[in-house]
Design a protein around this motif. Structure first.
Motif, mmCIF file in Angstrom:
data_model
loop_
_atom_site.group_PDB
_atom_site.id
_atom_site.type_symbol
_atom_site.label_atom_id
_atom_site.label_comp_id
_atom_site.label_asym_id
_atom_site.label_seq_id
_atom_site.Cartn_x
_atom_site.Cartn_y
_atom_site.Cartn_z
ATOM 1 N N ASN A 480 0.828 -1.212 0.000
ATOM 2 C CA ASN A 480 0.000 0.000 0.000
ATOM 3 C C ASN A 480 0.862 1.262 0.000
ATOM 4 O OD1 ASN A 480 -2.676 0.956 -0.171
ATOM 5 N ND2 ASN A 480 -2.626 1.598 1.966
ATOM 6 N N ASP A 481 1.968 1.187 -0.731
ATOM 7 C CA ASP A 481 2.916 2.300 -0.784
ATOM 8 C C ASP A 481 2.942 2.920 -2.174
ATOM 9 O OD1 ASP A 481 3.728 2.075 1.828
ATOM 10 O OD2 ASP A 481 5.389 0.725 1.378
ATOM 11 N N THR A 482 3.186 4.225 -2.206
ATOM 12 C CA THR A 482 3.367 4.941 -3.461
ATOM 13 C C THR A 482 4.624 5.792 -3.372
ATOM 14 O OG1 THR A 482 0.975 5.077 -3.811
ATOM 15 C CG2 THR A 482 2.349 6.538 -5.129
ATOM 16 N N ILE A 483 5.509 5.616 -4.348
ATOM 17 C CA ILE A 483 6.694 6.464 -4.459
ATOM 18 C C ILE A 483 6.363 7.580 -5.443
ATOM 19 C CG2 ILE A 483 9.106 6.572 -5.179
ATOM 20 C CD1 ILE A 483 9.354 3.637 -4.408
ATOM 21 N N ARG A 484 6.641 8.823 -5.072
ATOM 22 C CA ARG A 484 6.292 9.979 -5.905
ATOM 23 C C ARG A 484 7.533 10.829 -6.161
ATOM 24 N NH1 ARG A 484 2.211 9.356 -2.096
ATOM 25 N NH2 ARG A 484 0.086 9.096 -2.957
ATOM 26 N N ILE A 485 7.753 11.162 -7.417
ATOM 27 C CA ILE A 485 8.838 12.085 -7.753
ATOM 28 C C ILE A 485 8.312 13.071 -8.801
ATOM 29 C CG2 ILE A 485 10.697 10.464 -7.223
ATOM 30 C CD1 ILE A 485 11.019 9.973 -10.210
ATOM 31 N N PRO A 486 8.683 14.358 -8.684
ATOM 32 C CA PRO A 486 8.239 15.329 -9.701
ATOM 33 C C PRO A 486 8.915 15.030 -11.028
ATOM 34 C CG PRO A 486 9.823 16.322 -8.192
ATOM 35 C CD PRO A 486 9.520 14.968 -7.643
ATOM 36 N N VAL A 487 8.218 15.298 -12.118
ATOM 37 C CA VAL A 487 8.791 15.035 -13.432
ATOM 38 C C VAL A 487 8.365 16.154 -14.381
ATOM 39 C CG1 VAL A 487 6.828 13.567 -14.091
ATOM 40 C CG2 VAL A 487 9.003 13.334 -15.289
ATOM 41 N N ASP A 488 9.314 16.632 -15.172
ATOM 42 C CA ASP A 488 9.049 17.688 -16.145
ATOM 43 C C ASP A 488 8.653 17.033 -17.467
ATOM 44 O OD1 ASP A 488 8.915 19.892 -17.712
ATOM 45 O OD2 ASP A 488 11.064 20.339 -17.694
ATOM 46 N N LEU A 489 7.410 17.257 -17.874
ATOM 47 C CA LEU A 489 6.912 16.656 -19.114
ATOM 48 C C LEU A 489 6.478 17.748 -20.093
ATOM 49 C CD1 LEU A 489 4.831 13.650 -17.731
ATOM 50 C CD2 LEU A 489 7.109 13.608 -18.745
ATOM 51 N N THR A 490 7.360 18.709 -20.297
ATOM 52 C CA THR A 490 7.030 19.807 -21.209
ATOM 53 C C THR A 490 6.811 19.302 -22.632
ATOM 54 O OG1 THR A 490 9.414 20.194 -21.465
ATOM 55 C CG2 THR A 490 8.217 21.566 -19.871
ATOM 56 N N ASP A 491 7.495 18.189 -22.997
ATOM 57 C CA ASP A 491 7.272 17.628 -24.328
ATOM 58 C C ASP A 491 6.165 16.580 -24.312
ATOM 59 O OD1 ASP A 491 8.533 15.657 -22.927
ATOM 60 O OD2 ASP A 491 10.060 15.220 -24.428
ATOM 61 N N GLY A 492 5.630 16.295 -23.120
ATOM 62 C CA GLY A 492 4.478 15.416 -23.009
ATOM 63 C C GLY A 492 4.746 13.951 -23.250
ATOM 64 N N LYS A 493 6.009 13.515 -23.140
ATOM 65 C CA LYS A 493 6.339 12.135 -23.484
ATOM 66 C C LYS A 493 7.221 11.501 -22.423
ATOM 67 C CE LYS A 493 8.199 9.422 -27.361
ATOM 68 N NZ LYS A 493 8.809 9.491 -28.713
ATOM 69 N N LEU A 494 6.958 10.205 -22.163
ATOM 70 C CA LEU A 494 7.723 9.461 -21.167
ATOM 71 C C LEU A 494 7.727 7.994 -21.574
ATOM 72 C CD1 LEU A 494 9.093 9.993 -18.325
ATOM 73 C CD2 LEU A 494 6.960 9.139 -17.335
ATOM 74 N N TRP A 495 8.838 7.302 -21.303
ATOM 75 C CA TRP A 495 8.917 5.859 -21.546
ATOM 76 C C TRP A 495 8.792 5.129 -20.203
ATOM 77 C CZ3 TRP A 495 11.217 9.401 -24.534
ATOM 78 C CH2 TRP A 495 11.233 9.225 -25.927
ATOM 79 N N LEU A 496 7.953 4.115 -20.166
ATOM 80 C CA LEU A 496 7.748 3.305 -18.963
ATOM 81 C C LEU A 496 8.125 1.861 -19.264
ATOM 82 C CD1 LEU A 496 4.276 4.721 -17.860
ATOM 83 C CD2 LEU A 496 6.559 5.481 -17.121
ATOM 84 N N ARG A 497 8.613 1.180 -18.256
ATOM 85 C CA ARG A 497 9.155 -0.169 -18.478
ATOM 86 C C ARG A 497 8.867 -1.068 -17.291
ATOM 87 N NH1 ARG A 497 15.150 -0.589 -20.768
ATOM 88 N NH2 ARG A 497 13.952 -0.239 -22.676
ATOM 89 N N CYS A 498 8.589 -2.345 -17.580
ATOM 90 C CA CYS A 498 8.488 -3.390 -16.551
ATOM 91 C C CYS A 498 9.520 -4.454 -16.852
ATOM 92 C CB CYS A 498 7.086 -4.001 -16.516
ATOM 93 S SG CYS A 498 6.895 -5.310 -15.282
ATOM 94 N N ILE A 499 10.400 -4.697 -15.910
ATOM 95 C CA ILE A 499 11.479 -5.680 -16.052
ATOM 96 C C ILE A 499 11.100 -6.886 -15.216
ATOM 97 C CG2 ILE A 499 13.950 -6.086 -15.785
ATOM 98 C CD1 ILE A 499 14.160 -2.926 -15.651
ATOM 99 N N GLY A 500 10.785 -8.007 -15.866
ATOM 100 C CA GLY A 500 10.254 -9.161 -15.158
ATOM 101 C C GLY A 500 11.160 -10.371 -15.190
ATOM 102 N N ASP A 501 11.372 -10.942 -14.018
ATOM 103 C CA ASP A 501 12.083 -12.221 -13.879
ATOM 104 C C ASP A 501 11.051 -13.200 -13.322
ATOM 105 O OD1 ASP A 501 13.751 -14.331 -13.450
ATOM 106 O OD2 ASP A 501 14.893 -13.407 -11.826
ATOM 107 N N TYR A 502 10.250 -13.763 -14.202
ATOM 108 C CA TYR A 502 9.046 -14.465 -13.773
ATOM 109 C C TYR A 502 9.334 -15.862 -13.239
ATOM 110 C CZ TYR A 502 7.107 -10.456 -16.065
ATOM 111 O OH TYR A 502 6.832 -9.161 -16.413
ATOM 112 N N ASP A 503 10.433 -16.470 -13.637
ATOM 113 C CA ASP A 503 10.805 -17.751 -13.029
ATOM 114 C C ASP A 503 11.150 -17.581 -11.560
ATOM 115 O OD1 ASP A 503 10.324 -19.412 -15.104
ATOM 116 O OD2 ASP A 503 12.393 -20.051 -15.409
#
Length: 717
Positions: A480-503
């Protein structure tokens, strides 16, 4: 932990290719390696019509629903159809409105059949009863018949006398006659054919073979196993035996999300109400192959396609040869009945010139998507029925309009696809200029517990001097935790990624503002398979508004999936002779995974273990290629490994006679781990970690924790 760290290093500073190779069971050398798909496909039912094979599976609350795959060789599959685009019931439950939901409900355990030129797919939809979908063409269109009636986990048999039977129930197995027009069950025809107390479970698959009725079922108490019951009449009496048990392929259960007794919860609430206790790595649980169907190929060979609970990816499908013994379809090979090889020879099916592409190694789905097509790729499914007015494909992007929701699990129009193992990295481009106050959008994992990384827009915050209205957040429901950091999105674009080690049941999020340099956010999260939604982890693209109003929109582009371990072509360390005057071979040390000690060819002819520091000639071996994944083992002193005797006396010895060399089929476990299965005895080479005895060839397979001595590891010398 080590595997995830490697993934983080590999992906920290590199963009991903949308054309990255995807897992396929086909090894390209005439063999296949389980699982058939390294992503979720539950409750498989198999059907052969002529030279074509069809596989139907559970899709729960996701739509489109009731997936159907097609294959020509039982190894390489392609998604060709869904039976419906959305649940066509008027209830709010199926649309995820007003906190009404059908998580873990919906489509369960289908049965696919073909009769008189028509395809049938039967399934239970919880709360709605038995459903049937029919079509002349397997690709549709499909007609829906609401048959109602409390019949679930069923099999259907079109018998020779023209009657249609549904076999269903758990423990006490019942048979009910169905109306030929699929309008419902025939009243007063239900009868018990196997009484409670006969070791029979659920997930039934009924066949009539050479005039005998065979019922394949599964049980999960105290652990998963597959049963076969047979009788001369559909009504019995039946006799029952176990046809496979304990075949986990050396994989232990995933952590299981649990809810303490007497704790009331809603699926989108505080995740600290959930528990995720440590898993017993030695327990079989339901990780062994169970529940599924059987089929005969064109050569007369029978095969079983069964599922197993496979870590946090969910339930996967395996292909196993069947050996008929005393009239019973036993899984496995002569000499090792009840177990199944992880790697085995592909079915001996003739390849017609027109079908050659269907026999070539390929994955069932195209996972990456640049959203430039007119419709979504077949790999995508919505979490519950979508509101089609609130999403679109435009200008090469996916647009999701934010609707009111408190949390991801309540967010409508969430687009999902199954994660793929053993390791993978999913990346998506997020465009935020269409967001409004209170909107939340990003990349998540729809599971219990859920998690996500994304952007929150707060207009009031942006009014303050030199502050951006956007906050980058990483939310984890379990804590039930949220990490928050300010981010400058003047160009309106961001890349998001999920790195999974499912085994290893863990994943971590990352982000980038240039698409090349990624920073992780949040911890390495534990992942689970759970029996609340009955699904594994799912990537989710989402947009919702937390202020109870219709928000703006988010756009997504270039969703890509990288699978670092999909290419297994170099996993067998064949000894390669260099084309040079001074020929050189690659030599390897073989380490027993259970003891951590290398193997050594003793002077008097036995294979034993030795000190870890022993670097002598007798601890070095060469893997000699015999074709189709088959190898022989040669010691650096020139001798070959062979087996003498039977059972526990089956010593692994050394000989100078190359013609006596034991031929093994290499069982690849990735990361330099493997097993060696004798093609003569169908048993595995191994060494007990506790008895002190030398190597023998009497191992039936690996235990869930890989501690029994059958799993080995190679290291290059």
């Amino acid at each position: 932990m080590r595997q995830l760290l490697i993934l983080l290093i590999l992906t920290a500073c590199c963009p991903l290719s949308a054309a990255a190779q995807s897992w396929t069971a086909d090894n390209g050398n005439g063999t296949f390696t389980n699982p058939l798909f390294y992503d979720e496909f539950s409750d498989p039912d198999i059907l052969r019509v002529g030279d074509d094979y069809y596989l139907a599976g559970t899709t729960m609350h996701s739509v489109p629903g009731l997936v159907i795959l097609h294959s020509k060789d039982l190894v390489n599959w392609q998604n060709i159809s869904y039976c419906f685009d959305r649940f066509d019931f008027p209830d709010d439950d199926f649309a995820l409105r007003n906190h009404k939901e059908v998580y873990g409900q919906g489509v369960w355990a289908p049965a696919i059949r073909y009769h008189n030129g028509q395809f049938y797919v039967f399934t239970n939809i919880n709360g709605k009863g038995l459903q049937c979908y029919t079509a002349k063409d397997i690709r549709g269109p499909w007609q829906h018949h609401n048959m109602q009636g409390r019949i679930y986990d069923l099999s259907v048999l079109f018998d020779d006398d023209g009657k249609v039977y549904a076999i269903h129930g758990y423990g006490e197995v019942k048979c009910t006659e169905l109306k030929p027009d699929m309008s419902g069950p025939i009243e007063a025809t239900e009868r018990t054919i196997i009484p409670e107390g006969n070791a029979v479970g659920e997930g039934h698959h009924m066949y009539k073979i050479n005039g005998m009725y065979y019922l394949i079922s599964t049980d999960y108490k105290p652990n998963g196993r597959t049963l076969c019951s047979r009788a001369k009449s559909i009504w019995g009496p039946y006799e029952t035996i176990t046809i496979t048990a304990d075949e986990t392929f050396g994989y232990h259960a995933a952590p299981l999300t649990v809810v303490p007794k007497n704790v009331k919860y809603r699926i989108g609430e505080n995740g600290t109400r959930f528990g995720m206790p440590e898993v017993d790595r030695d327990a079989t649980a339901c990780t062994n192959i169970h529940q599924g169907g059987i089929v005969q190929d064109q050569s007369g060979q029978w095969w079983a396609l069964l599922m197993m609970d496979f870590h946090s990816v969910g339930r996967t499908v395996t292909l196993a040869p069947i050996t008929w013994k005393d009239g019973w379809p036993m899984l496995g090979l002569e000499g090792n009945l009840g177990r199944a090889p992880r790697t085995w020879l592909k079915p001996n099916i003739p390849v017609a010139a027109a079908d050659s592409a269907a026999f070539a190694p390929h994955a069932p789905y195209q996972r990456s998507d640049d959203f430039s097509a007119k419709q979504l790729g077949r790999v995508w499914q919505w979490n519950h029925n979508p509101d089609d007015r609130k999403w679109s494909l435009r200008n090469g992007r996916l647009r999701l309009q934010a609707m009111p929701a408190e949390q991801l699990m309540w967010a409508r129009n969430t687009l999902t696809q199954r994660v793929i193992g053993p390791t993978s990295v999913a990346t998506v481009e997020l465009y935020t200029k269409g967001m409004k106050d209170g909107d939340v959008c990003g990349l998540g994992n729809v599971n219990v517990p859920c998690s996500w990384i994304g952007v929150v827009k707060n207009v009031q915050k942006g009014k303050q001097e030199n502050e951006s209205p956007y906050t980058l957040c990483c939310y984890e429901q379990l804590t039930n935790d949220t990490i928050r950091i300010p981010v400058d999105l003047t160009d309106g674009k961001l890349w998001l990624r999920c790195i999974g080690d499912y085994d290893n049941d863990q994943a971590q999020y990352a982000y980038s503002q240039d698409g090349h340099h990624f920073q992780t956010l949040g911890r390495m999260m534990p992942l689970s398979y759970q029996l609340i939604t009955f699904q594994g982890s799912r990537h989710a693209l989402f947009a919702f508004n937390t202020q109870g109003k219709q928000g703006g929109y988010a756009e997504f582009d270039n969703f890509s999936v990288l699978e670092p371990k999909a290419d297994r072509s170099q996993n067998i360390p064949y000894g390669k002779t260099l084309a040079a005057p001074s020929a050189a071979d690659r030599w390897f040390r073989i380490i027993n995974l259970a003891t951590g000690l290398p193997a050594k060819a003793l002077a008097h002819g036995l294979l034993h273990d030795t000190k870890a520091t022993d670097k002598s000639l007798q601890t070095r071996f060469r893997i000699v290629d015999r074709g189709q994944g088959q190898v022989v083992l040669q010691c650096a002193d020139g001798r070959y490994v062979y087996c003498a005797g039977y059972g526990l006396a089956g010593d692994v010895r050394l000989t100078t006679d190359a013609s006596k060399a034991e031929v093994f089929l290499w069982q690849d476990y990735l990361d330099h781990e493997f097993m060696l299965m004798s093609m003569r005895t169908h048993r595995y080479i191994g060494k007990s970690p506790t008895t002190g005895s030398p190597y023998s060839m009497d191992f039936t397979g690996a235990d869930p924790a890989r501690r029994n001595g059958a799993v080995l590891r190679w290291e290059e010398q």
